[in-house]
Design a protein around this motif. Structure first.
Motif, PDB file in Angstrom:
ATOM      1  N   SER A 127       4.494 -15.689 -39.767  1.00  0.00           N
ATOM      2  CA  SER A 127       4.119 -14.897 -40.955  1.00  0.00           C
ATOM      3  C   SER A 127       5.376 -14.355 -41.624  1.00  0.00           C
ATOM      4  O   SER A 127       5.479 -14.312 -42.853  1.00  0.00           O
ATOM      5  CB  SER A 127       3.205 -13.753 -40.544  1.00  0.00           C
ATOM      6  OG  SER A 127       3.818 -13.027 -39.509  1.00  0.00           O
ATOM      7  N   MET A 156       3.243 -16.128 -33.861  1.00  0.00           N
ATOM      8  CA  MET A 156       2.461 -15.774 -35.054  1.00  0.00           C
ATOM      9  C   MET A 156       3.289 -14.864 -35.949  1.00  0.00           C
ATOM     10  O   MET A 156       3.456 -15.106 -37.149  1.00  0.00           O
ATOM     11  CB  MET A 156       1.173 -15.056 -34.636  1.00  0.00           C
ATOM     12  CG  MET A 156       0.069 -15.990 -34.227  1.00  0.00           C
ATOM     13  SD  MET A 156      -0.388 -17.046 -35.601  1.00  0.00           S
ATOM     14  CE  MET A 156      -1.222 -18.353 -34.741  1.00  0.00           C
ATOM     15  N   GLY A 157       3.847 -13.823 -35.314  1.00  0.00           N
ATOM     16  CA  GLY A 157       4.644 -12.882 -36.095  1.00  0.00           C
ATOM     17  C   GLY A 157       5.763 -13.599 -36.819  1.00  0.00           C
ATOM     18  O   GLY A 157       5.966 -13.452 -38.027  1.00  0.00           O
ATOM     19  N   LEU A 195       6.558 -17.038 -43.739  1.00  0.00           N
ATOM     20  CA  LEU A 195       5.723 -17.230 -44.935  1.00  0.00           C
ATOM     21  C   LEU A 195       5.952 -16.113 -45.945  1.00  0.00           C
ATOM     22  O   LEU A 195       5.827 -16.313 -47.147  1.00  0.00           O
ATOM     23  CB  LEU A 195       4.248 -17.259 -44.532  1.00  0.00           C
ATOM     24  CG  LEU A 195       3.782 -18.590 -43.946  1.00  0.00           C
ATOM     25  CD1 LEU A 195       2.365 -18.488 -43.441  1.00  0.00           C
ATOM     26  CD2 LEU A 195       3.878 -19.678 -45.014  1.00  0.00           C
ATOM     27  N   ARG A 196       6.309 -14.943 -45.431  1.00  0.00           N
ATOM     28  CA  ARG A 196       6.488 -13.813 -46.342  1.00  0.00           C
ATOM     29  C   ARG A 196       7.538 -14.147 -47.399  1.00  0.00           C
ATOM     30  O   ARG A 196       7.466 -13.657 -48.529  1.00  0.00           O
ATOM     31  CB  ARG A 196       6.935 -12.593 -45.532  1.00  0.00           C
ATOM     32  CG  ARG A 196       6.448 -11.277 -46.111  1.00  0.00           C
ATOM     33  CD  ARG A 196       6.855 -10.138 -45.221  1.00  0.00           C
ATOM     34  NE  ARG A 196       7.748  -9.232 -45.911  1.00  0.00           N
ATOM     35  CZ  ARG A 196       9.059  -9.397 -45.988  1.00  0.00           C
ATOM     36  NH1 ARG A 196       9.605 -10.456 -45.408  1.00  0.00           N
ATOM     37  NH2 ARG A 196       9.823  -8.525 -46.617  1.00  0.00           N
TER      38      ARG A 196
END
Lengths: 99, 270, 538, 648
Positions: free
Chosen positions: D613, D609-610, D616-617
């Protein structure tokens, strides 16, 4: 000729304006493109008012103009002040939103 | 007047007008976004707007048509040009894309968007147009007025407020209050000494005896132009006119001319 | 309109939480007493509930309250208790005062070299405990799925702060280190349970949709849905029902916790203070198993029996796996945590054995496990607070220095290994019999669990309490009056319920029978039913 | 009269509660309080006994129903007692011997500062044991069953500061738990089969049940019996249990608790009668154990461990007898009672010897003690004679009967069992004589400083002090210890004889454990003579080995068998290698797995997950125009969606 063509034209202009917003870096030009989009909308409104046979569409177009005017005023003012401080009118340089 | 007989179906005249002016409008729009110089963009945009004004008229929106010309192409576009002047007439931003993939994305989205819009309009059943005949019966302006001051009066008032606010806002944004007292010459020199970068006063622009325009940098002893001599605004716009090159060219031209004259004189001897 | 007893039972601790939190920072002791007072008031109310409740009266729920809440979604504020709920409410209300009393000094400002570097808001600690109590109580009472869901989830918030904010001072490797471990554990707890909860939310909405398009107006009310099912007005499609069941069950299995969704528990219990650990395992986790019994089974009977084999296997795995891991632990609290996992395996096994012995036993098990774990864990907490270490290896020969402590610890341990004569035996045996009578193989394998239980308890006792006296332990003080006041009643209760569990069984049996009738299951008959006059024959 | 039954259990229970919760203020009087309560329950037992004697044989069953314990659906467990001849016998044995041992302990534990607690545990044991034999259903029996397990755990580990003691206690409890598993499964089977587990209905309904079920139940009961009575394969704990104080070994690990298995099998006789296969299993276990124990007993130098081996083998006899069915039950119980007397006596004697020898347990450090502690010598000697089955003493009668019954089993089976029993008798004679000789005869080896013996490193020489060696001063024990020994000696001499007077004992038990005369292929007298002969042989052999030549102070390396026997025939090593080490590995592996795999999956999800994200950042690059592109794209998507919704 069917007046619906005006709508096609409006769509076309709007799209062009949008594309302009996306590809131009100069804030002023970006603003012009926005104006172009607004005008496209106005055209559509007018065409619609013709279609429905009442004037409300024109009223809305009128208001759009007013708002556009206000927007331009403020926007340009912002551009000017940005230019003053940063000596540039490029939107890319003002990437302040990035952390 | 044709207003009363403005039918749902557009006349052939209107058709011709539409096709011609429409093409021009699109071209204008394209050039707005494609031309390098902001000024040209502005002008082509103005053109497009005028055409739109014509279209408004054609659609029976006489008031709007006039307003379009007066307000937009009159006021707003002038405002644009004014700002362009302020920021730099000749400031040409290169169309070279800096963001990776931005252009392709823009093209894709734009196309997709446009196609969808047109598709939408296409399959929306907009076949039947009942013209503005009776709406404009009492005259277009009167009709609008009636609506604005009855049905839309509050919106109208609010837009008024908006405009005022916008004006004030613009003033606040652009007007710079001088808060501190202007520094005296002495203080300035002292400051210069203190940070010791540029101790002497800034050199004046211009090449003596040739150009003394403010946008012409003075030449250093080795003939290269010195940025320092041009004022920062121009520098910021990148509007420094480098004349060292052309002055040399002029010199060459001068010699050539003199040679020609000499040559002709020799022929004259024969 | 009679006095809303159930609301009051949940409201008192809630008010208490606010009141306690409002006490000014300087008046720490006041806050403590206030919290204790309110928890006792709750206990009184719970007792009243237990008295007013008449076992075996007709109708699934009693003392019901029902008010429209969110009309547009048919959400109702609907409370009601059956025997099971009464038992668990009583347990909760009973344990919280002891938890508060045991945690009397856990939230005092830190003294020592760097004084009050992390100031622990005592008021907050006790307020949070009361808040948890309030939410647990109301989720035991709620008969509206949505209402239940809200508090089922809201519980996480105070628990999160309790776990993350207040560790025991016995953190290995400095306050900083243990603080980071604590927050990790807290976040893990939160995310784990949230994940479960959100999946459940989806299922809740699904349930609403299903009822909406079959009953016309959607409802969350358990009673209505069960009724509609009975009348045949509501018939979920097999696929839908199974999906919804899984959605609910997942959340409860995380909360319970069932292997392999257990990994949050050891961390959470290990890092938090002993009272909070008790709150987790003895009170909050019970909501999970309780909800399986009340919601999973009653809302989705077919799906429940469809899923039974898998769940039984998972429960079996939890039993053995938890016990084996408990044997392998080096940290007292983690050991108890894994033991609890094993016990929860038993509970879930009993629930899904679908026999009156199994489910009655499971309910008793929830209560008894609550008490026994509380006793063991709290004594362990006292032990840890004395030595400042959670590692088993750091102890030895405590029995010599602090005989009473060791004795109570032993009793707690014996209860954990469910020695006959202590309460847990009754429930464990019932669960085993109940399972055995339907799934003999499962029952037999599960009995291995009792040997393993003996193993980890006795190993723990031997390593910590017996053997040559460690030098750090030599000067260890025995239990203080306050601590004894915490442990003694629990032990007394364990003994009483072990010898005379009848009140509890009488309370629970009707509810269990009702559940079974909803699930449409019947106890298997013995193959040679003995005639009543068999005694006479002899 | 029935109402007294509950008091039987209640009295010692009250004592235990009083002593364990009483706190230090009872320290001074604690031991007497404990003894008092033990005697009280004995005092209660006697009138009940007379009451039973008063009635005629069929009416000799008293019931007392206290309250309904666990009522859930069809599962009805009551707290109810049943006192019939069988349980009466046990009650008398338990309370009688128990009281004697309480008295003995007063003297034995004199110098222990935790004496009060010791007596508390003893009382607890009495209560649990009485509950076990008085329960009228298997579940209540199970309570007592585990209760005695707990008591034995506490008492074996009474000297907790000794790691060996703590370990032994834990081991005892665990091994017993394995047995308990068997019992609980048996109860479940009964519940599913009969819908109840009260003695009366279950045993009454045996007739209608399939043999398979009965066999299953029987085997499970046998497993339970193995655990509690230290029968192969669950015998390993008894030897270590000797870590406990000697009175404990006498009471729990010789006289009463370990015989619970025999009680269970006898009580469930009807079930076993219906399941021949189960019976076979029982006799096999019995026969194997009686030889196993005997062999172990021969090799041990630790007097208590030697006696423990003997206990094992004697109980083997009882189990064997119980496995023989109606021809054996009565004799099993009879031997149980006599054994209770003489083995308790022997242990107390051993305790008295240790008392005089500074807690030295290694027989190689004894020798020639008879003149120093005559009473102990005599009582121990009588116990010795009783156990080897010296004619006229109690052991003779009971054991002889068992051997007869074994032969009476008939067929080759009978011959094998009888042979095993005879062989056992011989070995018994041998090792008991060995103990006798090494302890009370021969040179006084304790005068010389001990040399650490390689054979049994486990025995830590408690007697020696640092520096120079001061030999112990053997002395007779105080009255409080000798009197119980004397009484037990009397019992071990007389009991057998009394019981056998026109088969009084058998007749007494017959209504409960129906009895039929076995018909051995040989005549009873022949078997008796054979028994005596082998006994004499065993004694003689032992005499020649230990009486004639001096006993080496350090155990010789010995033959392979000897060495194996010293290590409990390697059974412990097997346990250690397989269960302890294997189990350790398993748990370690599981802990690792839990961390890396199960929790790893969770942490993996979190990590991914980390990472996602983080990826995506990158989209948020802060450039207004790229945001604008996204907006336009979004708008396009919206339009597309609307168009699709409108069903283009």
């Amino acid at each position: 000729m069917n007046p619906v063509n005006y709508l096609y034209l409006a769509a076309l202009l709007f799209t062009i304006g949008a594309a302009g917003v996306l590809i131009r870096r100069n804030a002023i030009v970006v603003f012009m493109c926005i104006e172009l989009m607004l005008n496209a909308c106005n055209l559509a409104f007018v065409a619609f008012s013709r279609m429905h046979g009442n004037l409300d569409g024109q009223i809305i177009a009128f208001f759009t103009m007013v708002v556009a005017a206000a927007e331009v005023v403020v926007g340009l003012a912002i551009i000017v002040s940005i230019f003053r401080t940063r000596h540039t009118a490029s939107v890319d340089d003002a990437s302040l939103m990035k952390l | 007047m044709t207003t009363t007989s403005l039918a749902a179906e557009a006349s052939t005249g209107e058709a011709v007008q539409f096709w011609i002016l429409g093409t021009v409008a699109v071209l204008g729009a394209l050039s707005t976004i494609l031309l390098k110089r902001a000024v040209h963009s502005a002008l082509s945009l103005a053109g497009t707007m005028i055409i739109l004004a014509v279209f408004y008229l054609a659609n029976g929106a006489y008031f709007l048509g006039v307003v379009q010309i007066v307000v937009y192409t009159g006021a707003i576009m002038m405002l644009f040009l004014f700002v362009v002047m302020l920021v730099g007439v000749t400031a040409a931003d290169s169309l070279k894309e800096t963001l990776k993939g931005q252009r392709w994305l823009a093209a894709a989205c734009g196309l997709g968007f446009g196609i969808l819009l047109i598709a939408g309009i296409g399959n929306a059943s907009l076949k039947h147009f009942n013209g503005l005949g009776e709406a404009n019966a009492g005259g277009n302006v009167q009709g609008l007025a009636a609506l604005i001051f009855t049905k839309y009066v509050f919106a109208f008032e609010v837009t008024g407020a908006l405009l005022i606010t916008a004006a004030v806002g613009a003033m606040v944004l652009t007007h710079r209050e001088r808060t501190e007292r202007a520094r005296t010459q002495r203080e300035q020199s002292e400051a210069r000494i203190r940070d010791g970068k540029q101790v002497t006063p800034l050199p004046a622009p211009g090449v003596y005896a040739r150009h003394n325009a403010v946008d012409v940098p003075g030449l250093l002893p080795d003939g290269t132009p010195s940025e320092l001599t041009v004022n920062p605004t121009l520098r910021g716009r990148g509007q420094i006119r480098d004349v060292s090159g052309e002055s040399l060219a002029e010199l060459k031209a001068l010699e050539q001319r003199s040679e020609e004259r000499l040559g002709r004189s020799e022929e004259a001897k024969r | 309109m009679s006095f809303p007893l159930l609301t009051a039972t949940a409201a008192v601790p809630a008010i208490g939480a606010i009141a306690t939190a409002a006490v000014p920072a300087a008046k720490r002791t006041v806050a403590k007493w206030l919290a204790l007072l309110f928890s006792l008031a709750t206990l009184v109310l719970a007792a009243v509930v237990a008295v007013r409740f008449t076992p075996g009266a007709k109708g699934p729920f009693q003392l019901t309250e029902s008010h429209a809440w969110i009309r547009s979604f048919g959400v109702r504020y609907e409370l009601g208790v059956d025997g099971i709920a009464v038992a668990l409410i009583a347990l909760t209300a009973l344990l919280v005062p002891f938890v508060i009393l045991a945690g009397w000094h856990d939230a005092d400002p830190m003294e020592g070299p760097e004084p009050n570097r992390r100031w622990r808001p005592t008021q907050g600690f006790f307020a949070l405990i009361l808040a948890v109590e309030a939410m647990v109580v109301i989720s035991f009472e709620a008969t509206d799925v949505f209402l239940f869901y809200i508090f089922f989830e809201a519980m996480l918030i105070p628990m999160y702060f309790l776990i993350g904010g207040f560790g025991d001072r016995a953190g290995s490797g400095g306050e900083e280190h243990s603080a980071s471990l604590r927050s990790q554990a807290a976040v893990k707890f939160l995310l784990y349970n949230l994940a479960g909860g959100l999946i459940m939310l989806a299922a809740v909405i699904g349930l609403y949709a299903a009822t909406a398009d079959q009953l016309g107006s959607g409802t969350f009310s358990l009673t209505e849905i069960v009724q509609a099912r009975a009348d045949g007005k509501l018939a979920l499609g097999t696929g839908t029902e199974r999906l919804l069941f899984l959605g609910f069950f997942f959340a409860f299995a995380v909360k319970a916790p069932l292997w392999p969704l257990h990994t949050w528990l050891p961390g959470a219990m290990g890092e938090s203070t002993a009272p909070v650990a008790v709150l987790i395992t003895a009170v909050v986790d019970k909501v999970g198993t309780f909800a399986m019994l009340r919601f999973c089974l009653q809302l989705f009977p077919e799906a429940s029996s469809w899923a039974t084999p898998v769940i039984l296997v998972l429960a079996l795995v939890s039993i053995l796996y938890g016990a084996l891991l408990a044997v392998g632990q080096r940290d007292i609290k983690r050991l108890i945590a894994y033991a609890s996992i094993s016990h929860f395996g038993f509970i879930i096994m009993g629930i899904f054995a679908m026999t009156s012995q199994g489910q009655g036993g499971a309910t008793l098990y929830m209560v008894n496990h609550g008490i026994s774990t509380a006793a063991l864990m709290l004594v362990a907490g006292f032990l840890i607070s004395r030595r400042g270490s959670r590692l088993i290896a750091d102890y030895g020969g405590v029995q010599k220095a602090a005989p009473v402590l060791a004795g109570t610890f032993l009793v707690g341990g014996l209860a954990t290994l469910s020695l006959p004569g202590l309460a847990p035996f009754v429930s464990e045996f019932l669960v085993l019999v109940g399972t055995f009578s339907r799934y003999p193989a499962v029952g037999i394998v599960a009995t291995v669990g009792i040997v393993l239980a003996a193993l980890y308890v006795l190993v723990l006792y031997q390593r910590t309490m017996t053997g040559p006296v460690k030098s750090e332990v030599r000067a260890m003080p025995d239990l203080k009056a306050r601590e004894l006041a915490v442990v003694a009643p629990l032990i007394a209760l364990l003994l009483f319920l072990g010898v005379y569990p009848k009140p509890l069984t009488d309370l629970v049996n009707p509810a269990v029978d009702h559940t079974l009738s909803v699930v449409d299951q019947h106890d298997p008959r013995p193959d040679v039913p003995v005639k009543a006059d068999a005694e006479a024959a002899k | 009269m029935e109402n007294l039954i509950a008091l039987l259990v209640a009295a010692p229970l009250a004592g235990a509660a009083l002593l364990l919760c009483g706190g230090r203020r009872l320290d001074r009087a604690g031991h007497w309080i404990g003894t008092l309560f033990a005697l009280a329950s004995f005092a209660l037992a006697v009138p009940l006994f007379t009451e039973l004697l008063g009635r005629d044989a069929e009416q000799r069953t008293l019931h007392q129903h206290l309250f309904s314990w666990i009522p859930v659906g069809g599962f009805q467990a009551d707290v109810a007692f049943q006192l019939d001849q069988l349980s009466m016998t046990f009650v008398l044995l338990i309370t009688g011997v128990g009281s004697l041992i309480h008295i003995y302990s007063v003297g034995y534990m004199e110098h222990d500062e935790r004496r009060r607690r010791f007596f508390g545990y003893l009382n607890l044991f009495l209560a649990a044991m009485l509950l076990l034999v008085l329960a009228d259903n298997y579940l209540l029996l199970y309570v007592g069953w585990e209760g005695v397990g707990l008591a034995s755990y506490l008492l074996i580990g009474f000297w907790q500061h000794k790691p060996s003691a703590a370990t032994a206690a834990k081991k005892a409890f665990l091994v017993n738990r394995v047995g308990d598993m068997g019992l609980s499964i048996a109860i479940m089977l009964m519940f599913t089969t009969f819908g109840t587990f009260a003695f009366g209905p279950v045993l009454g309904a045996v007739g209608e049940t399939s043999e398979g079920k009965l066999t299953a139940i029987g085997l499970m009961l046998l497993l339970a019996a193995c655990g509690k009575s230290a029968q192969v394969p669950l015998q390993s704990w008894l030897g270590d249990a000797m870590e406990g104080p000697t009175p404990v070994s006498a009471l729990i690990h010789a006289a009463t608790m370990v015989t619970a298995g025999v009680y269970l099998i006898t009580r469930s006789g009807a079930i076993f009668n219906g399941a021949p296969d189960a019976q076979t299993a029982v006799v096999v276990v019995g026969a194997v154990t009686l030889l196993f124990g005997a062999i172990v007993g021969c090799a041990k130098d630790d007097i208590k461990k030697a006696l423990a081996g003997s206990t094992m083998s004697q109980i083997g006899y009882m189990i064997l007898a119980a496995g023989l069915g109606p021809i054996g039950y009565a004799f099993a119980i009879m031997h149980l009672v006599t054994h209770g007397f003489f083995k308790a006596g022997l242990f107390l004697g051993a305790g008295s010897v240790m008392h005089g020898m500074n807690d030295e347990v290694d027989m190689r450090r004894y020798g020639g003690l008879r003149k120093y502690m005559p009473v102990t010598f005599i009582t121990f000697g009588l116990g010795y004679l009783a156990i080897i089955g010296f004619p006229g003493l109690s052991g003779f009668f009971s054991k002889d009967k068992i051997i007869e019954a074994a032969f009476a089993k008939g067929g080759t089976e009978g011959w094998i069992l009888g042979g095993a029993a005879l062989l056992g008798a011989a070995i018994t004679a041998f090792y008991m004589t060995r103990v006798m000789l090494m302890t009370f005869f021969g040179e006084e080896r304790w005068r010389k400083a001990p040399t650490p013996s390689p054979a049994e490193p486990s025995v830590e020489p408690a007697a020696e002090t640092r520096g120079e060696y001061t030999p112990p001063h053997p002395h007779e024990s105080p009255k409080s210890m000798t009197i119980p020994m004397i009484l037990l000696a009397v019992g071990s001499v007389a009991a057998g004889g009394l019981f056998s007077i026109n088969e009084a004992f058998v007749k007494w038990l017959e209504p409960v454990t129906d009895f039929e005369h076995g018909h051995p292929p040989l005549s009873a007298s022949a078997i008796t003579t054979a028994t005596i002969v082998v006994m004499v042989l065993g004694v003689a052999l032992a005499y020649f080995q230990y009486g004639r030549k001096p006993v080496p102070a350090v155990a010789p390396r010995g033959s392979l068998l000897t060495r194996a026997a010293r290590r409990d025939l390697l059974q412990d090593d097997f346990n250690h290698a397989v269960l302890v080490r294997g189990g350790g590995e398993l748990t370690r592996a599981l802990v690792q797995l839990d961390h890396s795999v199960v929790d790893g999956a969770v942490r993996g999800t979190a990590a991914s997950m980390g990472g996602l994200s983080g990826r995506l950042r990158q989209v948020q690059n802060g450039f207004a125009r790229s945001y604008a592109v996204q907006m336009l794209g979004g708008a396009a998507v919206l339009i597309a969606a609307t168009l699709l919704m409108r069903g283009v």
